[in-house]
Design a protein around this motif. Structure first.
Motif, PDB file in Angstrom:
ATOM      1  N   LEU A 149       0.823  -1.205   0.000  1.00  0.00           N
ATOM      2  CA  LEU A 149       0.000   0.000   0.000  1.00  0.00           C
ATOM      3  C   LEU A 149       0.861   1.261   0.000  1.00  0.00           C
ATOM      4  O   LEU A 149       0.457   2.289  -0.542  1.00  0.00           O
ATOM      5  CB  LEU A 149      -0.935  -0.004   1.208  1.00  0.00           C
ATOM      6  CG  LEU A 149      -2.084  -1.010   1.145  1.00  0.00           C
ATOM      7  CD1 LEU A 149      -2.944  -0.916   2.390  1.00  0.00           C
ATOM      8  CD2 LEU A 149      -2.937  -0.771  -0.099  1.00  0.00           C
ATOM      9  N   SER A 150       2.033   1.164   0.615  1.00  0.00           N
ATOM     10  CA  SER A 150       2.949   2.309   0.568  1.00  0.00           C
ATOM     11  C   SER A 150       3.340   2.620  -0.872  1.00  0.00           C
ATOM     12  O   SER A 150       3.446   3.791  -1.262  1.00  0.00           O
ATOM     13  CB  SER A 150       4.207   2.015   1.399  1.00  0.00           C
ATOM     14  OG  SER A 150       3.904   1.899   2.766  1.00  0.00           O
ATOM     15  N   TYR A 151       3.529   1.573  -1.677  1.00  0.00           N
ATOM     16  CA  TYR A 151       3.835   1.767  -3.090  1.00  0.00           C
ATOM     17  C   TYR A 151       2.665   2.440  -3.805  1.00  0.00           C
ATOM     18  O   TYR A 151       2.849   3.377  -4.601  1.00  0.00           O
ATOM     19  CB  TYR A 151       4.166   0.429  -3.761  1.00  0.00           C
ATOM     20  CG  TYR A 151       5.620   0.046  -3.675  1.00  0.00           C
ATOM     21  CD1 TYR A 151       6.176  -0.372  -2.468  1.00  0.00           C
ATOM     22  CD2 TYR A 151       6.446   0.106  -4.789  1.00  0.00           C
ATOM     23  CE1 TYR A 151       7.517  -0.719  -2.374  1.00  0.00           C
ATOM     24  CE2 TYR A 151       7.800  -0.241  -4.706  1.00  0.00           C
ATOM     25  CZ  TYR A 151       8.323  -0.655  -3.496  1.00  0.00           C
ATOM     26  OH  TYR A 151       9.652  -0.987  -3.417  1.00  0.00           O
ATOM     27  N   LEU A 152       1.445   1.946  -3.525  1.00  0.00           N
ATOM     28  CA  LEU A 152       0.266   2.528  -4.178  1.00  0.00           C
ATOM     29  C   LEU A 152       0.079   3.989  -3.774  1.00  0.00           C
ATOM     30  O   LEU A 152      -0.224   4.848  -4.615  1.00  0.00           O
ATOM     31  CB  LEU A 152      -0.987   1.731  -3.818  1.00  0.00           C
ATOM     32  CG  LEU A 152      -1.062   0.297  -4.348  1.00  0.00           C
ATOM     33  CD1 LEU A 152      -2.354  -0.365  -3.891  1.00  0.00           C
ATOM     34  CD2 LEU A 152      -0.976   0.277  -5.868  1.00  0.00           C
ATOM     35  N   ILE A 153       0.263   4.268  -2.504  1.00  0.00           N
ATOM     36  CA  ILE A 153       0.114   5.640  -2.025  1.00  0.00           C
ATOM     37  C   ILE A 153       1.219   6.531  -2.595  1.00  0.00           C
ATOM     38  O   ILE A 153       0.989   7.698  -2.930  1.00  0.00           O
ATOM     39  CB  ILE A 153       0.113   5.674  -0.488  1.00  0.00           C
ATOM     40  CG1 ILE A 153      -1.137   4.965   0.037  1.00  0.00           C
ATOM     41  CG2 ILE A 153       0.159   7.109   0.031  1.00  0.00           C
ATOM     42  CD1 ILE A 153      -1.137   4.736   1.525  1.00  0.00           C
ATOM     43  N   GLY A 154       2.419   5.967  -2.727  1.00  0.00           N
ATOM     44  CA  GLY A 154       3.511   6.714  -3.350  1.00  0.00           C
ATOM     45  C   GLY A 154       3.170   7.104  -4.777  1.00  0.00           C
ATOM     46  O   GLY A 154       3.430   8.237  -5.210  1.00  0.00           O
ATOM     47  N   ILE A 155       2.583   6.158  -5.512  1.00  0.00           N
ATOM     48  CA  ILE A 155       2.158   6.445  -6.884  1.00  0.00           C
ATOM     49  C   ILE A 155       1.075   7.513  -6.891  1.00  0.00           C
ATOM     50  O   ILE A 155       1.060   8.412  -7.743  1.00  0.00           O
ATOM     51  CB  ILE A 155       1.661   5.157  -7.568  1.00  0.00           C
ATOM     52  CG1 ILE A 155       2.837   4.192  -7.774  1.00  0.00           C
ATOM     53  CG2 ILE A 155       0.988   5.469  -8.907  1.00  0.00           C
ATOM     54  CD1 ILE A 155       2.422   2.826  -8.269  1.00  0.00           C
ATOM     55  N   TYR A 156       0.159   7.436  -5.911  1.00  0.00           N
ATOM     56  CA  TYR A 156      -0.888   8.458  -5.796  1.00  0.00           C
ATOM     57  C   TYR A 156      -0.275   9.836  -5.547  1.00  0.00           C
ATOM     58  O   TYR A 156      -0.717  10.837  -6.132  1.00  0.00           O
ATOM     59  CB  TYR A 156      -1.850   8.097  -4.662  1.00  0.00           C
ATOM     60  CG  TYR A 156      -2.751   9.234  -4.248  1.00  0.00           C
ATOM     61  CD1 TYR A 156      -3.859   9.584  -5.007  1.00  0.00           C
ATOM     62  CD2 TYR A 156      -2.454   9.991  -3.107  1.00  0.00           C
ATOM     63  CE1 TYR A 156      -4.666  10.650  -4.634  1.00  0.00           C
ATOM     64  CE2 TYR A 156      -3.260  11.050  -2.728  1.00  0.00           C
ATOM     65  CZ  TYR A 156      -4.360  11.376  -3.499  1.00  0.00           C
ATOM     66  OH  TYR A 156      -5.153  12.432  -3.135  1.00  0.00           O
TER      67      TYR A 156
END
Length: 305
Positions: A149-156
């Motif tokens: 989720l940290s990766y997804l939030i980083g992309i966001y």
């Protein structure tokens, strides 16, 4: 109301103009490239920053709504892949069949078509996709879920930065961009030329408020439906005053806030449409230019009627 509808039609018509499409694509490519390089260089720091926000969210919410985020991310990726595949396999045929003036319009149709197709798939299979995403997250240990989720939030974060930068650059180019539009449709009118510094101040203020509000409201992004509404409101806030003051500064010697308040319904409507652009990959780079065009036409007609 008629001026509002006419402004939307005008903006859609002008955004499909080859010159406008070329400018939007050029700005979009440059802005995306810059942020991709930044993401590559500072990705570990971005992930660490994302993890800091996740620490404040209970695990049950992370697991449940993390599945929703994963599902949304997959939809986002499939839209981009479909768009790329169409041009990879049919690029030469498209170039030979579509004129230069219509090529940009065709690109937008492909992007919207891809988003619509996968949107229909997600609509009818949402329960299954969500269940499989949740199952995947459940199989993984907590640390892996948090990391993913940290990766997804980083992309966001990077995507949001691209949107903010696109709006800021479009605002900075507003005088030059709208002058070319004015010369085409209103050649005998003149712009006010000494208000640009004032509008930059408004843009910086709204950008700062957007960043602070996004940080404070971040936990709400894990609540389905609410996250969509919060994101729309934040984008509308960012767009509305920026584009209103950009355009008003060119048409009014002194910006009359009381007079502008009479048209706030139309401003909110135009800004909401611009915000919706941001939910469609590729298409989002045209949103700020659409907003500038719609605001310009609306104010031009409303202030001089």
């Amino acid at each position: 109301m008629l001026n509002f509808i006419d402004s939307i039609i005008f903006a859609f018509k002008e955004i499909l103009n080859f010159q406008t499409m070329r400018l939007a694509l050029l700005v979009g490519v440059v802005v995306n490239f810059v942020w991709i390089v930044i993401a590559y260089l500072f990705w570990d720091s971005i992930i660490a920053f994302s993890g800091y926000f996740l620490d404040a969210i209970p695990f049950s919410i992370i697991r449940s709504n993390g599945a929703w985020m994963l599902s949304t991310f997959l939809w986002f990726q499939l839209v981009l892949i479909t768009f790329a595949l169409v041009f990879a396999f049919l690029g030469n045929l498209i170039l030979n069949s579509v004129s230069k003036e219509k090529y940009g319009s065709f690109s937008i149709i492909v992007a919207l078509g891809s988003a619509f197709f996968w949107g229909i798939v997600w609509f009818f299979e949402s329960d299954y996709i969500y269940a499989q995403s949740l199952k995947l997250l459940t199989w993984l240990p907590f640390e892996t879920i948090e990391k993913g989720l940290s990766y997804l939030i980083g992309i966001y974060f990077i995507y949001s930065a691209i949107i903010v930068t696109m709006i800021f650059v479009t605002s900075a180019l507003s005088y030059t961009f709208l002058t070319s539009v004015k010369e085409k449709y209103f050649p005998y009118d003149n712009f006010v030329e000494d208000n640009e510094i004032k509008t930059i101040r408004y843009t910086l203020k709204d950008t700062s408020i957007f960043v602070v509000a996004s940080t404070i409201l971040f936990p709400l992004f894990f609540i389905p439906v609410v996250n969509f509404l919060v994101q729309i409101l934040l984008w509308v806030w960012l767009v509305k005053d920026t584009f209103v003051y950009d355009t008003a500064s060119l048409l009014m010697q002194e910006i009359d806030k009381e007079k502008l308040k009479e048209h706030r319904g139309a401003f909110w409507g135009i800004s909401a449409l611009v915000a919706l652009f941001n939910f469609v990959p590729v298409f989002n780079i045209f949103g700020p230019f659409f907003g500038q065009l719609a605001m310009f036409y609306y104010l031009k007609k409303s202030l001089h009627s």
